[in-house]
Design a protein around this motif. Structure first.
Motif, short mmCIF file in Angstrom:
data_model
loop_
_atom_site.label_atom_id
_atom_site.label_comp_id
_atom_site.label_asym_id
_atom_site.label_seq_id
_atom_site.Cartn_x
_atom_site.Cartn_y
_atom_site.Cartn_z
N ASP A 1 11.01 -54.61 -6.11
CA ASP A 1 12.29 -55.12 -6.61
C ASP A 1 12.56 -56.47 -5.94
N LEU B 1 7.55 -40.67 -3.03
CA LEU B 1 8.65 -41.39 -3.67
C LEU B 1 9.70 -40.43 -4.20
N VAL C 1 9.79 -52.08 -2.08
CA VAL C 1 10.89 -51.24 -1.61
C VAL C 1 10.35 -49.98 -0.93
N GLN C 2 9.32 -49.40 -1.54
CA GLN C 2 8.66 -48.24 -0.93
C GLN C 2 7.24 -48.14 -1.45
N LEU D 1 6.63 -49.47 -5.26
CA LEU D 1 7.80 -49.77 -6.08
C LEU D 1 8.40 -51.09 -5.61
N VAL E 1 15.40 -46.38 -4.67
CA VAL E 1 14.29 -45.53 -5.11
C VAL E 1 14.84 -44.30 -5.83
N LYS E 2 15.85 -43.67 -5.25
CA LYS E 2 16.46 -42.50 -5.88
C LYS E 2 16.96 -42.84 -7.28
N PRO F 1 12.47 -40.39 -0.76
CA PRO F 1 12.81 -41.76 -1.16
C PRO F 1 13.33 -42.57 0.02
#
Length: 300
Positions: free
Chosen positions: A209, A222, A214-215, A207, A231-232, A226
């Motif tokens: 950004d 995920l 980010v993760q 993921l 992410v959440k 998170p």
């Protein structure tokens, strides 16, 4: 199969990709997920040198791609574009045959491979003499996939490959994508902004950004672990449907075994809610299995 180390790309004063690192195992499907402008497509294009990196290293099958000629590199990588990228004045057969011609295959070998792929991708041989504008969007996308697969490259890069398709066609192609033997042998990196698509097709998801990862993790990681509030928040609106899609369907049993899928979501889609006691019992069994699965997950 693919190793990216501290990769960055700067356009003027904009850092489109900011010092990212990741690895992709052989035969794995990694999805680069994020909103428009997050750096995912720039990252993908650096992997086949359509865009040259500002800094960092990329290794494919142990070889530094910056030490290879771009043309040679690309012959070992299949590339699928969002709007299929087909040449409008070439027939379907001519479009698929582009890479075999570059590799100097003879006509018999090329024709055999094209016919093999056409069958696997559920296209009629009657389409081979047609032009792209004579095909539907889903058919064009299948031809684009055939062109990327024709030389049997070990690596496949896919940039929003199903983004231009309607929901029904996309869902059908997703189903074909997951079971196609040609793709099971490939190491795939796919770019998408579609969260459902990422969770349905990806073994792992990065993921992104603002040019950073980010993760990175499995769909379950995920969702249930998170890394942070971003992410959440990114998954929040679709969370329940995503949980249904990654929860395995319960062991066989009940009155609707023939209608079960690979996960809770597929099983729900196939379950016939006819108001009978049997369908209610099957639904309750499914929900009980789903909530047991959720309880077993470590929550971050």
């Amino acid at each position: 199969m693919i190793k990216v180390n501290q990769l960055s790309k700067v356009f003027g004063k904009v850092k489109a990709v900011d010092d990212i690192s990741f690895e992709v195992k052989e035969g794995e499907n990694l999805v680069l997920l994020g909103t428009s402008g997050c750096g995912k497509t720039t990252t993908l294009k650096m992997l086949n040198r359509l865009i040259e990196p500002t800094s960092g290293q990329i290794f494919i099958n142990g070889k530094n791609i910056l030490e290879q000629q771009p043309e040679e590199l690309r012959r070992g990588i299949g590339y699928v574009l969002q709007n299929n990228g087909l040449f409008p004045h070439y027939t379907v057969a001519e479009n698929i045959a582009i890479v075999p011609q570059l590799l100097k295959w003879d006509k018999a070998k090329t024709d055999k491979r094209i016919n093999e792929l056409i069958e696997k991708l559920h296209l009629s041989v009657d389409y081979l003499d047609k032009y792209p504008n004579q095909l539907s969007g889903g058919q064009q996308q299948r031809v684009g996939l055939a062109r990327a697969l024709v030389a049997d490259p070990p690596v496949l890069l896919m940039d929003e490959p199903f983004g231009a398709l309607d929901n029904v066609t996309r869902s059908k192609i997703h189903g074909e994508f997951k079971v196609m033997d040609e793709l099971k042998r490939k190491t795939i990196i796919m770019v998408t902004h579609d969260v459902q698509e990422a969770f349905e097709l990806g073994d792992r998801i990065c993921l992104m950004d603002n040019g950073k990862i980010v993760q990175s993790g499995t769909p379950a990681e995920l969702l249930f672990k998170p890394a942070n509030d971003f992410v959440k928040g990114f998954l929040k609106d679709q969370r329940l449907q995503l949980e249904f899609k990654i929860a395995p369907q319960p062991p066989k049993g009940g009155a609707f075994e023939a209608n079960t899928g690979k996960n809770v979501w597929e099983t729900l889609e196939n379950l016939k809610f006819d108001g009978s006691k049997e369908s209610q019992t099957e639904f309750e069994r499914l929900m009980a299995a789903f909530y047991n699965y959720k309880k077993e997950q470590p929550h971050g």
